[in-house]
Design a protein around this motif. Structure first.
Motif, PDB file in Angstrom:
ATOM      1  N   SER A  94      15.549 -37.967  15.830  1.00  0.00           N
ATOM      2  CA  SER A  94      15.991 -38.569  17.093  1.00  0.00           C
ATOM      3  C   SER A  94      15.020 -39.685  17.475  1.00  0.00           C
ATOM      4  O   SER A  94      13.838 -39.652  17.129  1.00  0.00           O
ATOM      5  CB  SER A  94      16.052 -37.525  18.202  1.00  0.00           C
ATOM      6  N   GLY A  95      15.537 -40.662  18.191  1.00  0.00           N
ATOM      7  CA  GLY A  95      14.694 -41.763  18.642  1.00  0.00           C
ATOM      8  C   GLY A  95      13.550 -41.291  19.514  1.00  0.00           C
ATOM      9  O   GLY A  95      12.431 -41.805  19.438  1.00  0.00           O
ATOM     10  N   ILE A  96      13.797 -40.290  20.318  1.00  0.00           N
ATOM     11  CA  ILE A  96      12.751 -39.761  21.189  1.00  0.00           C
ATOM     12  C   ILE A  96      11.653 -39.112  20.356  1.00  0.00           C
ATOM     13  O   ILE A  96      10.462 -39.358  20.574  1.00  0.00           O
ATOM     14  CB  ILE A  96      13.350 -38.764  22.210  1.00  0.00           C
ATOM     15  N   ALA A  97      12.038 -38.295  19.365  1.00  0.00           N
ATOM     16  CA  ALA A  97      11.047 -37.631  18.506  1.00  0.00           C
ATOM     17  C   ALA A  97      10.290 -38.649  17.661  1.00  0.00           C
ATOM     18  O   ALA A  97       9.073 -38.543  17.479  1.00  0.00           O
ATOM     19  CB  ALA A  97      11.726 -36.596  17.614  1.00  0.00           C
ATOM     20  N   GLU A  98      10.995 -39.655  17.157  1.00  0.00           N
ATOM     21  CA  GLU A  98      10.349 -40.673  16.324  1.00  0.00           C
ATOM     22  C   GLU A  98       9.320 -41.443  17.145  1.00  0.00           C
ATOM     23  O   GLU A  98       8.199 -41.669  16.699  1.00  0.00           O
ATOM     24  CB  GLU A  98      11.397 -41.628  15.746  1.00  0.00           C
ATOM     25  N   LYS A  99       9.665 -41.812  18.360  1.00  0.00           N
ATOM     26  CA  LYS A  99       8.748 -42.568  19.198  1.00  0.00           C
ATOM     27  C   LYS A  99       7.545 -41.713  19.564  1.00  0.00           C
ATOM     28  O   LYS A  99       6.409 -42.199  19.567  1.00  0.00           O
ATOM     29  CB  LYS A  99       9.444 -43.073  20.456  1.00  0.00           C
ATOM     30  N   ALA A 100       7.756 -40.436  19.839  1.00  0.00           N
ATOM     31  CA  ALA A 100       6.640 -39.539  20.197  1.00  0.00           C
ATOM     32  C   ALA A 100       5.681 -39.338  19.035  1.00  0.00           C
ATOM     33  O   ALA A 100       4.478 -39.105  19.248  1.00  0.00           O
ATOM     34  CB  ALA A 100       7.187 -38.190  20.654  1.00  0.00           C
ATOM     35  N   ALA A 101       6.174 -39.477  17.805  1.00  0.00           N
ATOM     36  CA  ALA A 101       5.327 -39.255  16.621  1.00  0.00           C
ATOM     37  C   ALA A 101       4.502 -40.493  16.244  1.00  0.00           C
ATOM     38  O   ALA A 101       3.606 -40.398  15.426  1.00  0.00           O
ATOM     39  CB  ALA A 101       6.193 -38.851  15.437  1.00  0.00           C
ATOM     40  N   ARG A 102       4.792 -41.627  16.867  1.00  0.00           N
ATOM     41  CA  ARG A 102       4.045 -42.846  16.562  1.00  0.00           C
ATOM     42  C   ARG A 102       2.622 -42.734  17.067  1.00  0.00           C
ATOM     43  O   ARG A 102       2.377 -42.151  18.116  1.00  0.00           O
ATOM     44  CB  ARG A 102       4.691 -44.060  17.220  1.00  0.00           C
ATOM     45  N   PRO A 103       1.677 -43.330  16.331  1.00  0.00           N
ATOM     46  CA  PRO A 103       0.292 -43.340  16.816  1.00  0.00           C
ATOM     47  C   PRO A 103       0.220 -44.091  18.144  1.00  0.00           C
ATOM     48  O   PRO A 103       0.883 -45.100  18.340  1.00  0.00           O
ATOM     49  CB  PRO A 103      -0.486 -44.095  15.725  1.00  0.00           C
ATOM     50  N   LYS A 104      -0.585 -43.594  19.033  1.00  0.00           N
ATOM     51  CA  LYS A 104      -0.775 -44.251  20.328  1.00  0.00           C
ATOM     52  C   LYS A 104      -1.629 -45.506  20.148  1.00  0.00           C
ATOM     53  O   LYS A 104      -2.636 -45.473  19.467  1.00  0.00           O
ATOM     54  CB  LYS A 104      -1.458 -43.307  21.320  1.00  0.00           C
TER      55      LYS A 104
END
Length: 105
Positions: A94-104
């Protein structure tokens, strides 16, 4: 091959052409920054057509966006296959999960 893959191959070929005989070669000769600027201009034009609800204009400008995206990628040595591999990697997430997994950043 798809139309987009064919276009990426044509752009790669034109990168070696004489800038006086090829728009693509001329744009690439101006450097990655100019290629990025041109991509941005085309993206804005596509946005304008979308906001105006101009279907035909959006189709035309979207073709320009895709072309200039490929030119920009070529200018930085990034291939369409690399971008497609990244999309494949993200598929099923999901786009939400993918974005949350990105390095900050």
């Amino acid at each position: 091959m798809t139309t987009l893959t064919d276009l990426a191959a044509t752009i790669a070929d034109r990168a070696e052409a004489d800038p006086e005989s090829s728009w693509t070669a001329k744009l690439l000769a101006k450097g990655p920054e100019k290629c990025a600027e041109k991509f941005g201009e085309e993206a804005i034009e596509a946005i304008i057509e979308a906001v105006k609800d101009n279907r035909e204009g959006l189709i035309s400008e979207s073709a320009d966006v895709l072309f200039h995206l490929l030119v920009m990628l070529q200018s930085r040595g990034v291939t369409l296959d690399e971008v497609l591999a990244e999309l494949a990697r993200r598929q099923g997430t999901s786009g939400i999960a993918e974005k949350a997994a990105r390095p900050k950043t």
